[in-house]
Design an enzyme around this catalytic site. Structure first.
Site, PDB file in Angstrom:
ATOM      1  N   GLU A  17      -8.543  11.224  49.732  1.00 19.58           N
ATOM      2  CA  GLU A  17      -7.105  11.318  49.953  1.00 19.58           C
ATOM      3  C   GLU A  17      -6.951  12.480  50.911  1.00 19.58           C
ATOM      4  O   GLU A  17      -7.005  13.639  50.509  1.00 19.58           O
ATOM      5  CB  GLU A  17      -6.370  11.581  48.640  1.00 19.58           C
ATOM      6  CG  GLU A  17      -4.880  11.339  48.746  1.00 19.58           C
ATOM      7  CD  GLU A  17      -4.082  12.472  48.175  1.00 19.58           C
ATOM      8  OE1 GLU A  17      -4.248  12.788  46.995  1.00 19.58           O
ATOM      9  OE2 GLU A  17      -3.295  13.057  48.949  1.00 19.58           O
ATOM     10  N   CYS A  21       0.805  16.757  50.618  1.00 20.47           N
ATOM     11  CA  CYS A  21       0.250  15.707  51.468  1.00 20.47           C
ATOM     12  C   CYS A  21       1.278  14.600  51.654  1.00 20.47           C
ATOM     13  O   CYS A  21       1.184  13.792  52.568  1.00 20.47           O
ATOM     14  CB  CYS A  21      -1.055  15.171  50.901  1.00 20.47           C
ATOM     15  SG  CYS A  21      -1.077  15.120  49.124  1.00 20.47           S
TER      16      CYS A  21
HETATM   17  N1  LIG Z   1       2.670  14.049  43.379  1.00 21.30           N
HETATM   18  C1  LIG Z   1       2.723  14.761  44.614  1.00 21.30           C
HETATM   19  C2  LIG Z   1       1.440  14.702  45.384  1.00 21.30           C
HETATM   20  C3  LIG Z   1       0.223  14.868  44.623  1.00 21.30           C
HETATM   21  C4  LIG Z   1      -0.918  14.775  45.530  1.00 21.30           C
HETATM   22  O1  LIG Z   1      -1.906  14.126  45.324  1.00 21.30           O
HETATM   23  C5  LIG Z   1       3.773  14.195  45.503  1.00 21.30           C
HETATM   24  O2  LIG Z   1       4.076  13.009  45.433  1.00 21.30           O
HETATM   25  O3  LIG Z   1       4.312  14.921  46.311  1.00 21.30           O
END
Ligand SMILES: N[C@@H](CCC=O)C(=O)O
Length: 549
Positions: free
Chosen positions: A296, A331
């Site tokens: 990822e 991200c």
């Molecule tokens: N749950 C977080 C991202 C987690 C990353 O892997 C989001 O959606 O911003």
């Protein structure tokens, strides 16, 4: 370090019963913790330890991490060197490929992890524990309390989801009738055995916790490495897990430089490695592990706004959250906004500017950027401003009145407008679609006949993590969905790019190495593989029925 209630001594025996203070109560809730985030500072530094083969240990050298808010050394983290990795290599190499458990081996461990998850969730429901994690996250990856608390709650709900029998159900298989009596084929979910898990700085609790538990649930033994700037949080999670019944030897934790964990991976050859982080490291790992990775990595996440304008205040608020919460260091953060001109006419960009102006360092709604310096962000801003027709919508200045060390970035929430046709030109496209891991976004505008250009931009992007299609026009939404590929895509007037909770699959699409996080499907994909077992016990046919072919 934090102790439980002090027992009353004999001298107090006849005095009125002692009522524990709130502080004492809070302490007994975190008896497994070795750090107090409320005190953590240059004056009261903390130190971290590695965990290998069930034992906590230090390394020869340690590194002093600067407090991201004032540069004072405040955490000592093992600076584990390559000549100290033998125990980590041995620990991983001792794990059989068939894992610590699988559907035919040690199935009681599925139940053990259902129970551990139950206890961790119960612990994390305690206000003192929730506050402990939220504050510790804030100290190392500065973000607002609400954002840090949100991360803690997503993690707790994930644990709640995998209590009781839910871990064993993750390993659910299926059977098909065979060709003759006595034959059946069954599909099973099999662990990889020794695995590695490498996670970044921006979600110090959520990403390690969700991926680590997925690995453990499916029967693997993970080596965990978290960006050393925040790995203290994962260490506290492991201490909580051990307190809640996880066998301490089920996971190894290696603090220190990435190069050291790279060497462990090279020597121990884990059967699979999950990497969340930068595109550069992801591609290197893919080569070094001969493709045995789930990734990822980059997220140049887009939001397309359809022609139907409504709820402008809400949509502007969501844009601000998506681009600038956690100072844009998600991200999933909104990297480019394709606004239909109707939204621009309705004043969306002014409302976004007004929302961004409210962000302040005092409550960490804007804060240090850990992987881009101020100069680098401003140089990128200026690069984009050279594009004909480009203009600064807001921001573009360093933050003032702070003591954030210069190794980190500190800039105002920034938006640069770039005309769509210019953005698409080959000489600009690479710069326009460079992911800035900070409070920065590109904004562009499209008119009624320009949707093909917007879709062309999405087609030419290389990484496809999150996306949002802001519209309640079903035909428009379906057209954009049908012609794009992002892994986690939100559609509708409330569409967002960030804030995926534990119940949304979160991960990229369009890449066979793409990982997922959060849901049962994500866990099964990343942390187990398919094994087909065909049982064929007879009866065997009579000799006359056997024909050579
Ligand atoms: N749950 C977080 C991202 C987690 C990353 O892997 C989001 O959606 O911003």
């Amino acid at each position: 370090m934090l102790s439980g209630l002090t027992p009353r001594g004999p001298a107090l025996a006849s005095a009125a019963p002692a009522i524990p203070s709130l502080l004492q109560l809070a302490r007994q809730f975190t008896e497994w913790a070795t750090v107090d985030p409320k005190k953590l500072s240059g004056a009261a530094p903390a130190s971290c330890q590695n965990l290998v083969a069930g034992r906590w240990s230090s390394s020869r050298k340690s590194r002093q991490l600067p407090d991201p808010l004032n540069g004072e050394p405040f955490i000592s983290v093992p600076h584990t060197q390559v000549d100290e990795i033998a125990p980590f290599v041995e620990s991983l190499r001792a794990v059989p490929k068939s894992g610590l458990h699988n559907p035919l081996k040690n199935p009681q461990r599925y139940l053990l992890y259902g129970d551990v998850s139950f206890r961790v969730a119960a612990e994390m429901r305690k206000p003192a524990v929730e506050d402990f994690f939220a504050r510790l996250i804030q100290r190392v990856a500065p973000k607002s309390y609400d954002q840090a608390l949100g991360e803690t709650r997503v993690t707790r709900k994930f644990f709640e989801n995998f209590t009781g029998d839910q871990v064993r159900f993750l390993a659910r298989g299926f059977t098909n009738p065979g060709d003759h009596a006595g034959q059946t084929s069954s599909g099973t979910r099999w662990p990889y055995g020794p695995v590695a898990l490498i996670t970044p700085f921006n979600f110090p609790l959520e990403i390690p916790a969700l991926q680590l538990m997925g690995a453990l649930y499916m029967g693997n033994k993970p080596l965990l490495h978290v960006d050393q700037r925040v790995s203290i949080v994962a260490e506290q999670l492991l201490r909580l897990l051990a307190h809640c019944g996880m066998p301490a030897s089920d996971v190894d934790l290696l603090h220190g430089p990435g190069a050291t964990v790279g060497e462990v991976i090279k020597q121990a050859e884990p059967r699979s490695t999950l990497f969340t982080g930068s595109q550069r490291v992801a591609e290197r790992l893919a080569v070094e592990t001969h493709g045995k990775v789930f990734l990822e990595d980059a997220g140049f996440d887009w939001k397309i706004m359809g022609p139907d304008v409504r709820n402008v205040d809400y949509v502007a608020w969501q844009c601000d959250q998506d681009a600038y919460a956690c100072s844009g260091q998600k991200c999933s953060a909104q990297s480019i906004l394709f606004a239909h001109s109707n939204w621009v006419k309705a004043g969306l960009l002014n409302k976004m500017a007004a929302a961004a102006a409210k962000r302040q360092l005092a409550d960490l709604t804007i804060g240090p950027v850990l992987t881009w310096t101020t100069d680098a962000i401003l140089a990128h801003t200026n690069r984009l401003l050279q594009i004909p027709g480009a203009k600064l919508l807001f921001g573009g200045q360093p933050l003032s009145g702070h003591s954030i060390p210069s190794i980190y970035g500190a800039v105002q929430p920034t938006a640069v407008f770039v005309p769509l046709k210019e953005a698409l030109k080959p000489q600009h496209f690479g710069a326009v679609t460079t992911e800035v891991f900070g409070p920065f976004q590109v904004v562009t505008e499209w008119g009624d006949d320009e949707l093909p250009l917007v879709l062309e931009a999405c087609e030419r992007m290389t990484h496809h993590l999150t996306a949002a299609i802001v519209s309640n026009d079903i035909n428009f939404v379906q057209h954009v969905l049908a012609n794009t590929v992002n892994g986690t895509t939100y559609a509708g007037i409330r569409a967002r790019t960030t804030g995926a909770p534990q119940n949304h699959w979160f991960g990229p699409a369009g890449d066979p190495r793409g990982a997922g996080i959060g849901t049962p499907e994500a866990i099964r994909l990343v942390w187990s593989c398919h094994r087909e077992i065909i049982t064929d016990f007879g009866p065997v046919p009579p000799a006359s029925g056997i024909k050579q072919s």
